[in-house]
Design a protein around this motif. Structure first.
Motif, mmCIF file in Angstrom:
data_model
loop_
_atom_site.group_PDB
_atom_site.id
_atom_site.type_symbol
_atom_site.label_atom_id
_atom_site.label_comp_id
_atom_site.label_asym_id
_atom_site.label_seq_id
_atom_site.Cartn_x
_atom_site.Cartn_y
_atom_site.Cartn_z
ATOM 1 N N TYR A 747 1.247 -1.384 -0.066
ATOM 2 C CA TYR A 747 0.297 -0.224 -0.209
ATOM 3 C C TYR A 747 0.783 1.379 0.032
ATOM 4 O O TYR A 747 1.784 1.320 0.795
ATOM 5 N N LEU A 794 -5.485 5.194 -0.085
ATOM 6 C CA LEU A 794 -4.511 4.245 -0.088
ATOM 7 C C LEU A 794 -4.101 3.788 -2.011
ATOM 8 O O LEU A 794 -5.147 3.544 -2.592
ATOM 9 N N GLU A 796 -3.033 0.879 -4.279
ATOM 10 C CA GLU A 796 -2.581 -0.701 -3.441
ATOM 11 C C GLU A 796 -2.479 -1.074 -4.771
ATOM 12 O O GLU A 796 -2.335 -1.865 -5.955
#
Length: 853
Positions: A747, A794, A796
């Motif tokens: 992340y 975030l 990912e």
């Protein structure tokens, strides 16, 4: 000749005239209009029968024949009038408030009906001379209560709102229960479908549950179709008129479920979702139309059913009075047993708030029976498969019982409510009333003085009227016990409820101008109502919890994120992000726009100190809204700008429409020119009301380039990385991953902060940091756990893609290693206390903690 269509229409028109005349008469006599309708109906039916038998002239005979031969039977009551009455009863109920009393409502609607049916059936069986099944069927017929008379009295005298809600909820659902039980016993009596007790119970529950499902599904389908009607109010109301009939007849004739339950479920669904689906003008128009339809239907049902009483009572003997008396005693005892025996168990089991004894006494005495009971009794008399002895038994006893409840209970219920003081305000409400009236009268007095000066009224009449208001202000001020009758805690709760209610009104106003999408409107309205309910039930804590839930992504949002991460299906997440963007922006705008309301309205009533507490609680909520909004705004500045531009344009159209309306009122703009201007505004409104396109990948290349760890990477690698990462949005307190989980992703924190907890130490990571890379580089299960401490965005990246990226960019691998080395000293920070509670989900710690300064 007497049953031709013109004669029938003429008779109905004359009855409508009678209904209109009864309303002021009932008010003058201080009686329920329903009771008066029943009395007048009995007199009309009895008088017409007498005139036909006496043959007193052709004109009178023809008039009596028109009344007697109106083609009305049980099917007319059950298929024409009942769906309207049930649907409107459900439509007019506040579903959220009714849900708080779901347990007592279900007890009175189902348990009380079953107990009453059994009590009457077993009490009459030894003395009636008819089979037990017939007695139980009669019990089901008279178990259904009629709310119109009771609720009408309650509204007239201002009875307690919770008492009214309990009676409305019970009457709405017990019709369905009673009719379902009646149908089962009628089938057994006629030999059409004899069933064992277990099978009969299963049939009842299937009928009830199936009706609920069908009604809910059909109502949601209708609500989904509404946007296709283009806001046409007449078409929308027409669709709602068709809904209860479709639900009722499909269940009753096709599926074998309860049509009454289906109509009630459809009405409750529309009541719950309607304010956020219909435009406010359309919703009010719909309510008004349905109120009129219900008034016509209930009035005609009562007067037509009452006109059948003389026919149903034919052949009555002295012995039948004993049967009616036993029925009254058994029904009263059964209802009392449920109210005073079963209802307290709900409090013990914590399924309901306490129902006060005065409420129970009023509900016991207010169990009036009416047109539905007469219609079911009439259906028995019209069924040729029912033995004539049973037909007469049911007709006489049911009709006698209805008359006794209307003439005895109905005429005395008003006095009982007065005697039990259920029409009075609580001390706190009375104190609030004095406070509000005193302040309001003072403002009216000052405005009246200025208005008199503006219009040049003479001094003596002005002084006389102003002095009258001065005296009223002094009286209300002298009686004002607001400061002592209401504690600071109660005033804070009242302030939170008032604030949330005003917020709901502002949202409806925005929705009226087509400034909100329907789904966002539904979410915001339910959130505002949840805050009202939370504050009412648990004070400021309940309000705060409801405010936190507004910021928490829905289950639909989580599913969309999962589809985005796992299968690269972006469209659901795009819609969810657009709605969340709009919801957060509007929530913040509405909350910040209400400071003037707090200053002008809340502060004079509640006091400066209490208003400051409310302002502080609301301010903390605004901080969280701003935090969540900034996280999205930084990621998608273009969309935020487009959304704000659209809102401002919509507000501009609204102000422009108000200005044109003012010019028309001042005769500066004619009607034709005004209509032309409004058509132009409507075209502009339609143009800007189209949904904005949200691109979740927008600006992703730029955001990735901002990460220090990716500085200097080849453009091709950055492009491949942008195509490989997925977005994930987390809220304060949400776990990004936990200890022991398989390491499937890395992340990158694009916005926000997260906490990494490992080996008893905590590392705070922020914008530009990498999270969870160690277990991916050296494949292993997570050694620690990570949680968001603010609203986070975030990026990912899957484990396989991350390893391939490191293989193609050795310099990136070295940077990752250096990051781990730099993070190591921070891990020597003091360990977190083992018993330290984790921050509360969605930032409750921020809301609960005092603000600095």
């Amino acid at each position: 000749m007497l049953t031709t269509l013109p004669h029938t229409l003429l008779a109905i028109a004359l009855l409508l005239i009678v209904v209109s005349a009864i309303q002021p008469l009932a008010r003058w006599l201080m009686l329920s209009s329903t009771v008066m309708l029943a009395v007048v109906g009995v007199l009309l039916g009895g008088g017409a029968t007498l005139l036909l038998n006496l043959h007193e002239g052709p004109a009178l005979t023809e008039a009596a024949g028109m009344l007697i031969h109106i083609p009305v039977n049980a099917e007319v009551f059950l298929f024409i009038f009942l769906p309207i009455l049930v649907f409107h009863g459900a439509l007019s109920i506040d579903v959220r408030r009714l849900a708080r009393d779901w347990a007592p409502v279900l007890v009175m609607a189902v348990v009380a009906v079953v107990v009453t049916t059994a009590a009457i059936g077993f009490a009459l069986a030894p003395i009636s001379g008819v089979p037990l099944t017939a007695c139980l069927m009669l019990g089901a017929i008279v178990a259904t209560t009629d709310p119109s008379a009771v609720v009408g009295i309650f509204h007239e005298i201002g009875a307690n709102s919770r008492l009214t809600r309990l009676v409305e909820g019970e009457s709405l659902l017990n019709d369905a229960a009673a009719i379902s039980i009646f149908t089962i016993f009628l089938a057994q009596l006629t030999g059409q479908h004899p069933a064992a007790p277990l099978e009969a119970a299963l049939t009842f529950f299937l009928s009830f549950g199936g009706g609920l499902l069908v009604g809910f599904v059909l109502a949601r389908l209708m609500l989904a179709v509404l946007p296709w009607l283009g806001g046409n109010r007449t078409a929308e109301v027409t669709l709602t008129l068709a809904l209860p009939y479709v639900a009722y007849i499909l269940c009753d004739e096709v599926f074998g479920f309860s049509g009454v339950v289906a109509a009630a479920a459809a009405g409750l669904t529309v009541s719950a979702v309607g304010p956020s689906t219909f435009r406010p003008q359309s919703w009010q128009f719909l309510q008004d139309i349905w109120a009129q339809l219900s008034f016509w239907s209930s009035s005609m049902v009562f007067i037509l059913a009452s006109m059948l009483v003389p026919r149903l009572m034919l052949g009555m003997e002295q012995r039948d009075l004993l049967l009616i008396g036993v029925t009254i005693l058994a029904a009263t005892a059964a209802r009392a047993a449920v109210l005073f025996g079963v209802m307290p168990l709900l409090l013990v089991l914590r399924l309901s708030q306490r129902v006060p004894i005065p409420f129970k006494v009023t509900m016991l005495w207010g169990g009036l029976r009416g047109a539905i009971t007469l219609a079911l009794a009439l259906s028995v008399t019209e069924n040729g498969a029912v033995p004539s002895q049973v037909q007469q038994f049911v007709a006489i006893v049911a009709t006698g019982y209805v008359l006794s409840t209307l003439l005895v209970n109905g005429t005395t219920l008003r006095f009982l409510v007065h005697f039990l003081k259920l029409d009075r305000l609580s001390p706190a409400d009375q104190a609030l009333r004095n406070q509000v009236v005193a302040i309001g009268l003072g403002e009216v007095r000052d405005k009246l003085r200025d208005t008199a000066a503006d219009y040049g009224f003479a001094a003596p009449p002005t002084a006389h009227v102003v002095e009258m208001y001065d005296r009223r202000v002094k009286v209300e001020t002298a009686a004002n016990t607001f400061d002592t009758a209401i504690s600071d805690r109660e005033r804070v709760i009242l302030g939170l409820i008032t604030f949330a209610s005003q917020e709901r009104s502002v949202l409806l106003e925005l929705f009226q101008e087509q400034g909100l999408s329907r789904r966002v409107m539904e979410s915001l309205l339910w959130s505002a109502e949840s805050m009202i309910d939370g504050a009412r039930a648990e004070g400021r804590l309940g309000y705060i919890q409801a405010a936190r839930r507004r910021l928490q992504p829905s289950a639909r949002f989580h599913v969309a994120q999962w589809l985005h991460r796992q299968f690269r299906i972006d469209k659901p997440l795009m819609h969810c992000m657009a709605e969340r963007f709009e919801m957060l922006l509007l929530s913040r705008l509405v909350a910040t726009s209400m400071s003037r309301f707090m200053r002008r309205r809340m502060e004079p009533v509640l006091g400066e100190r209490v208003t400051e507490v409310v302002r502080d609680i609301v301010g903390r909520r605004e901080e969280l809204l701003q935090d969540a909004m900034d996280t999205l705004r930084l990621q998608y500045p273009g969309y935020a700008e487009a959304l704000e531009t659209r809102l401002l344009r919509q507000l501009g159209i609204r102000l422009e429409a108000e200005e044109y309306a003012t010019l028309q009122r001042e005769s500066l703009v004619g009607e034709e020119l005004h209509d032309e201007l409004m058509r132009g505004l409507e075209a502009m409104r339609q143009q800007i009301s189209r949904p904005l396109q949200f691109n979740i990948q927008s600006g992703l290349d730029k955001r990735i380039a901002e990460f220090p760890v990716f500085a200097g990477l080849q453009e091709a690698l950055l492009h491949d990385l942008a195509m490989s990462v997925t977005s994930r949005f987390v809220v304060p307190g949400e776990w990004i991953y936990r200890r022991g989980h398989r390491a499937r992703s890395v992340y990158f924190i694009s916005r926000g902060e997260a906490s990494l907890q490992q080996d008893g130490h905590e590392v705070l990571l922020t914008h530009g940091d990498v999270l969870g890379e160690a277990e991916v580089i050296h494949p292993a299960r997570r050694a620690g756990r990570a949680r968001a401490t603010s609203f986070c965005h975030l990026l990912e990246l899957g484990a396989a893609d991350f390893r391939r990226l490191l293989a193609e960019a050795p310099e990136l691998a070295r940077r990752i290693e250096r990051i781990a080395e730099q993070r190591a000293p921070a891990e020597a920070a003091p360990a977190l206390p083992a018993a330290a509670p984790a921050p509360v989900l969605l930032g409750l710690d921020k809301l609960a903690a005092p603000r600095e300064g």
